[in-house]
Design a protein around this motif. Sequence first.
Motif, PDB file in Angstrom:
ATOM      1  N   LEU A   2      -4.095  15.299  -9.542  1.00 33.68           N
ATOM      2  CA  LEU A   2      -2.722  15.039  -9.104  1.00 33.68           C
ATOM      3  C   LEU A   2      -2.537  13.558  -8.808  1.00 33.68           C
ATOM      4  N   THR A   3      -1.483  12.969  -9.374  1.00 31.91           N
ATOM      5  CA  THR A   3      -1.111  11.593  -9.046  1.00 31.91           C
ATOM      6  C   THR A   3       0.194  11.601  -8.269  1.00 31.91           C
ATOM      7  N   LEU A   4       0.165  10.978  -7.106  1.00 36.34           N
ATOM      8  CA  LEU A   4       1.327  10.891  -6.225  1.00 36.34           C
ATOM      9  C   LEU A   4       1.976   9.520  -6.388  1.00 36.34           C
ATOM     10  N   ARG A   5       3.294   9.477  -6.371  1.00 37.49           N
ATOM     11  CA  ARG A   5       4.002   8.234  -6.682  1.00 37.49           C
ATOM     12  C   ARG A   5       3.992   7.226  -5.543  1.00 37.49           C
ATOM     13  N   ASN A   6       3.741   7.677  -4.317  1.00 36.81           N
ATOM     14  CA  ASN A   6       3.640   6.764  -3.176  1.00 36.81           C
ATOM     15  C   ASN A   6       2.842   7.434  -2.076  1.00 36.81           C
ATOM     16  N   ARG A   7       2.792   6.819  -0.899  1.00 32.70           N
ATOM     17  CA  ARG A   7       1.956   7.311   0.206  1.00 32.70           C
ATOM     18  C   ARG A   7       2.793   7.879   1.344  1.00 32.70           C
TER      19      ARG A   7
ATOM     20  N   ARG B  16       0.852  -1.195   0.000  1.00 30.92           N
ATOM     21  CA  ARG B  16       0.000   0.000   0.000  1.00 30.92           C
ATOM     22  C   ARG B  16       0.881   1.236   0.000  1.00 30.92           C
ATOM     23  N   LEU B  17       2.019   1.155   0.663  1.00 33.14           N
ATOM     24  CA  LEU B  17       2.878   2.322   0.845  1.00 33.14           C
ATOM     25  C   LEU B  17       3.376   2.870  -0.484  1.00 33.14           C
ATOM     26  N   PHE B  18       3.661   1.989  -1.423  1.00 27.84           N
ATOM     27  CA  PHE B  18       4.216   2.441  -2.690  1.00 27.84           C
ATOM     28  C   PHE B  18       3.235   2.295  -3.853  1.00 27.84           C
ATOM     29  N   ALA B  19       1.960   2.246  -3.539  1.00 24.64           N
ATOM     30  CA  ALA B  19       0.932   2.303  -4.570  1.00 24.64           C
ATOM     31  C   ALA B  19       0.653   3.767  -4.895  1.00 24.64           C
ATOM     32  N   PRO B  20       0.604   4.146  -6.154  1.00 28.09           N
ATOM     33  CA  PRO B  20       0.283   5.535  -6.499  1.00 28.09           C
ATOM     34  C   PRO B  20      -1.113   5.918  -6.008  1.00 28.09           C
TER      35      PRO B  20
ATOM     36  N   GLY C 260      12.728  10.580  -2.498  1.00 30.67           N
ATOM     37  CA  GLY C 260      11.632   9.681  -2.814  1.00 30.67           C
ATOM     38  C   GLY C 260      10.276  10.011  -2.249  1.00 30.67           C
ATOM     39  N   PHE C 261      10.124  11.065  -1.436  1.00 30.07           N
ATOM     40  CA  PHE C 261       8.789  11.419  -0.950  1.00 30.07           C
ATOM     41  C   PHE C 261       7.896  11.786  -2.131  1.00 30.07           C
ATOM     42  N   SER C 262       6.612  11.491  -2.002  1.00 29.07           N
ATOM     43  CA  SER C 262       5.693  11.812  -3.099  1.00 29.07           C
ATOM     44  C   SER C 262       5.140  13.221  -2.994  1.00 29.07           C
TER      45      SER C 262
ATOM     46  N   LYS D 225      -6.479  21.070  -8.509  1.00 31.35           N
ATOM     47  CA  LYS D 225      -5.492  20.953  -7.433  1.00 31.35           C
ATOM     48  C   LYS D 225      -6.170  20.600  -6.114  1.00 31.35           C
ATOM     49  N   PRO D 226      -5.635  19.614  -5.381  1.00 29.97           N
ATOM     50  CA  PRO D 226      -6.239  19.233  -4.093  1.00 29.97           C
ATOM     51  C   PRO D 226      -6.063  20.313  -3.025  1.00 29.97           C
ATOM     52  N   LEU D 227      -7.065  20.384  -2.155  1.00 32.04           N
ATOM     53  CA  LEU D 227      -7.019  21.250  -0.978  1.00 32.04           C
ATOM     54  C   LEU D 227      -7.000  20.359   0.259  1.00 32.04           C
ATOM     55  N   MET D 228      -6.089  20.645   1.161  1.00 33.53           N
ATOM     56  CA  MET D 228      -5.821  19.791   2.323  1.00 33.53           C
ATOM     57  C   MET D 228      -5.900  20.630   3.601  1.00 33.53           C
ATOM     58  N   ILE D 229      -6.277  20.008   4.696  1.00 31.02           N
ATOM     59  CA  ILE D 229      -6.275  20.664   6.004  1.00 31.02           C
ATOM     60  C   ILE D 229      -5.521  19.783   6.994  1.00 31.02           C
ATOM     61  N   ARG D 230      -4.735  20.416   7.842  1.00 31.33           N
ATOM     62  CA  ARG D 230      -4.124  19.694   8.960  1.00 31.33           C
ATOM     63  C   ARG D 230      -4.853  20.086  10.239  1.00 31.33           C
ATOM     64  N   PHE D 231      -5.395  19.079  10.911  1.00 33.09           N
ATOM     65  CA  PHE D 231      -6.104  19.288  12.175  1.00 33.09           C
ATOM     66  C   PHE D 231      -5.330  18.670  13.332  1.00 33.09           C
ATOM     67  N   SER D 232      -5.492  19.238  14.501  1.00 40.62           N
ATOM     68  CA  SER D 232      -5.255  18.504  15.736  1.00 40.62           C
ATOM     69  C   SER D 232      -6.526  17.711  15.993  1.00 40.62           C
ATOM     70  N   GLY D 233      -6.463  16.392  15.769  1.00 37.16           N
ATOM     71  CA  GLY D 233      -7.648  15.572  15.937  1.00 37.16           C
ATOM     72  C   GLY D 233      -8.216  15.674  17.337  1.00 37.16           C
ATOM     73  N   SER D 234      -7.323  15.815  18.318  1.00 36.23           N
ATOM     74  CA  SER D 234      -7.739  16.016  19.704  1.00 36.23           C
ATOM     75  C   SER D 234      -6.679  16.838  20.412  1.00 36.23           C
ATOM     76  N   ASP D 235      -7.117  17.662  21.354  1.00 40.84           N
ATOM     77  CA  ASP D 235      -6.178  18.420  22.193  1.00 40.84           C
ATOM     78  C   ASP D 235      -5.767  17.632  23.430  1.00 40.84           C
ATOM     79  N   TRP D 236      -6.474  16.520  23.694  1.00 42.81           N
ATOM     80  CA  TRP D 236      -6.257  15.757  24.923  1.00 42.81           C
ATOM     81  C   TRP D 236      -6.500  16.630  26.161  1.00 42.81           C
TER      82      TRP D 236
END
Length: 375
Positions: A19-24, A9-13, A57-59, A234-245
């Motif tokens: 946008l196509t990414l070469r790995n995960r 799975r790690l190296f599946a496009p 090698g990062f995608s 073009k993809p739009l992405m968000i980074r969340f803190s899933g939880s603050d604990w």
Amino acid sequence: MSSTVPETRLFAPATIRGLTLRNRLFLAPMCQYALNDRDGLANDWQLTHLGARAAGGFSLVITEATAVAPEGRISAEDVGLWSAEHEDRLARVVDFVQSQGAAAGVQLAHAGAKAGTEPWLPGYRGASLSAEQGGWQTFSPAGINPVSNLAPSTAMSRDQIQDSVGDWVAAAQRADRAGFDVLQIHAAHGYLIHQFLTPVTNQRTDDYGGNFDGRTRYLREIVAGIRDVWPEHKPLMIRFSGSDWVEGSWSIEDTSAVLNHLPGVDMVDVSSGGIGDVYTGPKPGPGYQLPLATRIKTDHPDLFVSGVGSITSGLQAEEALQETGIDALSIGRAALRNPNFPVEAAAELGFAKPDLPYAAQYWRATWPRNPQPVS
């Protein structure tokens, strides 16, 4: 790829919009504090640091937190994207990253009350600098800081909030002109958007505070404004803190819920923390934050979800994707130690030349090494 390539799975496009990414494997955005000129202009460090990980090698290679306004920088040594000159400097980095077969991502950010801090001084790291030390007045939703070692912040007026939304949108337009493939909105780790999201720091009484709808309004306006100007392919992405604990703060349930109100978002990267002085979450270790990403993927199967959490080897990474069902991993500290993390992960999982994601200039050093003596 040849027929001998292992099935992973790690190296599946992966394809998201156009946008196509070469790995995960993604390079997580990590502050570098490398701008001695304090002008926010990317320099040779960004080219070298990000370019090396693209060649390794990062995608998807994502910039450090890139401020949408001067007062939004975490420190004076941070990169910005608030002018055409900033755009031009980053375009050079984008060109090289893409030339190595990686996609270029930019993390747009505003630190809010966490701006104007000192990244390096022992015993002072993360604390606000005074004006005499090069700091500046910071802003937050309600004048309440997410951690206690910060100078007092000023509550934003409605006009300032609207101006700030405009800063995000203008920075997105510059990011597009610079050639970035992916835009990530930084809504995690106690910075300005996160300060709006949690009732711990957002105690406003107008329609930018109070209930869930009010506290998420700033983010929703940013997403809508950016999606209007960010190209459809073009993809739009968000980074969340899933939880603050933290009891009574932002939770994984909140993270899942707000995603129902963010049309146009394609990708979610799930981290945690940033509110409160004391960490009370799971003990850090390989994959310790991945259950948060798994929850988001379960609730939102159509979203492309990446997770983080002290992954240090190819085997750990492959097992994490297999076991959690998420789509990708953001690699942080392990990538600081080793810019060729994807290449070594691929070798660990059984890939061999010519199927390693290595820059051609380095192939003589790839795995498996030639077992025959060299005459």
